[in-house]
Design a protein around this motif. Structure first.
Motif, PDB file in Angstrom:
ATOM      1  N   UNK A 120     -66.129 -84.637 -91.754  1.00  0.00           N
ATOM      2  CA  UNK A 120     -64.839 -85.317 -91.639  1.00  0.00           C
ATOM      3  C   UNK A 120     -65.020 -86.830 -91.696  1.00  0.00           C
ATOM      4  N   UNK A 121     -64.083 -87.511 -92.302  1.00  0.00           N
ATOM      5  CA  UNK A 121     -64.214 -88.966 -92.391  1.00  0.00           C
ATOM      6  C   UNK A 121     -64.028 -89.610 -91.021  1.00  0.00           C
ATOM      7  N   UNK A 122     -64.638 -90.754 -90.855  1.00  0.00           N
ATOM      8  CA  UNK A 122     -64.445 -91.526 -89.630  1.00  0.00           C
ATOM      9  C   UNK A 122     -63.002 -91.997 -89.581  1.00  0.00           C
ATOM     10  N   UNK A 123     -62.455 -92.172 -88.370  1.00  0.00           N
ATOM     11  CA  UNK A 123     -61.061 -92.607 -88.281  1.00  0.00           C
ATOM     12  C   UNK A 123     -60.837 -94.073 -88.660  1.00  0.00           C
ATOM     13  N   UNK A 124     -61.909 -94.797 -88.887  1.00  0.00           N
ATOM     14  CA  UNK A 124     -61.824 -96.203 -89.307  1.00  0.00           C
ATOM     15  C   UNK A 124     -63.158 -96.561 -89.960  1.00  0.00           C
ATOM     16  N   UNK A 125     -63.211 -97.744 -90.558  1.00  0.00           N
ATOM     17  CA  UNK A 125     -64.418 -98.148 -91.283  1.00  0.00           C
ATOM     18  C   UNK A 125     -65.475 -98.799 -90.395  1.00  0.00           C
ATOM     19  N   UNK A 126     -65.058 -99.552 -89.428  1.00  0.00           N
ATOM     20  CA  UNK A 126     -65.992-100.298 -88.582  1.00  0.00           C
ATOM     21  C   UNK A 126     -66.118 -99.638 -87.210  1.00  0.00           C
ATOM     22  N   UNK A 127     -67.278 -99.780 -86.593  1.00  0.00           N
ATOM     23  CA  UNK A 127     -67.553 -99.164 -85.295  1.00  0.00           C
ATOM     24  C   UNK A 127     -66.537 -99.573 -84.232  1.00  0.00           C
ATOM     25  N   UNK A 128     -66.251-100.860 -84.118  1.00  0.00           N
ATOM     26  CA  UNK A 128     -65.277-101.304 -83.116  1.00  0.00           C
ATOM     27  C   UNK A 128     -63.902-100.698 -83.375  1.00  0.00           C
ATOM     28  N   UNK A 129     -63.537-100.558 -84.626  1.00  0.00           N
ATOM     29  CA  UNK A 129     -62.243 -99.960 -84.970  1.00  0.00           C
ATOM     30  C   UNK A 129     -62.231 -98.464 -84.636  1.00  0.00           C
ATOM     31  N   UNK A 130     -63.350 -97.776 -84.869  1.00  0.00           N
ATOM     32  CA  UNK A 130     -63.444 -96.361 -84.499  1.00  0.00           C
ATOM     33  C   UNK A 130     -63.299 -96.227 -82.992  1.00  0.00           C
ATOM     34  N   UNK A 131     -64.010 -97.068 -82.245  1.00  0.00           N
ATOM     35  CA  UNK A 131     -63.909 -97.017 -80.795  1.00  0.00           C
ATOM     36  C   UNK A 131     -62.482 -97.288 -80.329  1.00  0.00           C
ATOM     37  N   UNK A 132     -61.794 -98.189 -80.993  1.00  0.00           N
ATOM     38  CA  UNK A 132     -60.403 -98.491 -80.632  1.00  0.00           C
ATOM     39  C   UNK A 132     -59.504 -97.281 -80.884  1.00  0.00           C
TER      40      UNK A 132
END
Length: 161
Positions: free
Chosen positions: A77-89
């Motif tokens: 499955x794709x990550x929910x965002x491109x950057x780590x901080x954005x995924x964590x958010x």
């Protein structure tokens, strides 16, 4: 010089043991926190301890979903965002309004699910260094990095580190 032989059975057992032990430490650390401390965002913003446990669970779920996709022969499955901080958010926003009981139940559930997927993974999957690194990174290593910051006593901190 010959490459060391990868023993999937021992690797699988080590991954499972590492995850079980880090989850046990996780339980101890959070059980030692007073509920008001656990649920309160520190001064200057950031995450509460509850938010941190929800964060750890979200990453375990992400790893579980990736292992399920590999086992079923699907694309991960794709990550929910491109950057780590954005995924964590994104993960934080998804769980920010959960109460402690839901967060604690999710922590237990995601650990159990990840353990089950490690047990079900093929030997070929576990022979992939990227897969193993991801399991460790989203599991025991991730837990221990955050738990050392939260452990309220020296005895717990020494168990984490």
């Amino acid at each position: 010089m010959t490459e060391p032989e990868i023993r999937p059975d021992r690797l699988r057992a080590g991954l499972i043991e590492g995850l079980r032990e880090s989850r046990a430490v996780e339980r101890d650390v959070f059980a030692a926190l007073e509920p008001t401390v656990r649920d309160t965002v520190p001064a200057g913003a950031g995450w509460s301890a509850k938010d941190t446990l929800a964060h750890l669970s979200a990453w375990r779920q992400r790893e579980t979903d990736r292992l399920v996709a590999l086992r079923e022969g699907r694309e991960e499955p794709p990550a929910p965002a491109a950057e780590l901080d954005a995924i964590n958010a994104v993960f934080h926003d998804q769980r920010a309004d959960w109460d402690w009981e839901r967060v604690a139940d999710d922590a237990e559930s995601t650990a159990d699910s990840l353990l089950a997927e490690i047990a079900a993974a093929s030997d070929e999957t576990l022979a992939d260094e990227k897969v193993v690194g991801s399991i460790l990174g989203d599991g025991p290593e991730h837990d221990l990095g955050h738990l050392a910051e939260l452990a309220p006593t020296e005895a717990l901190r020494s168990r984490v580190v």
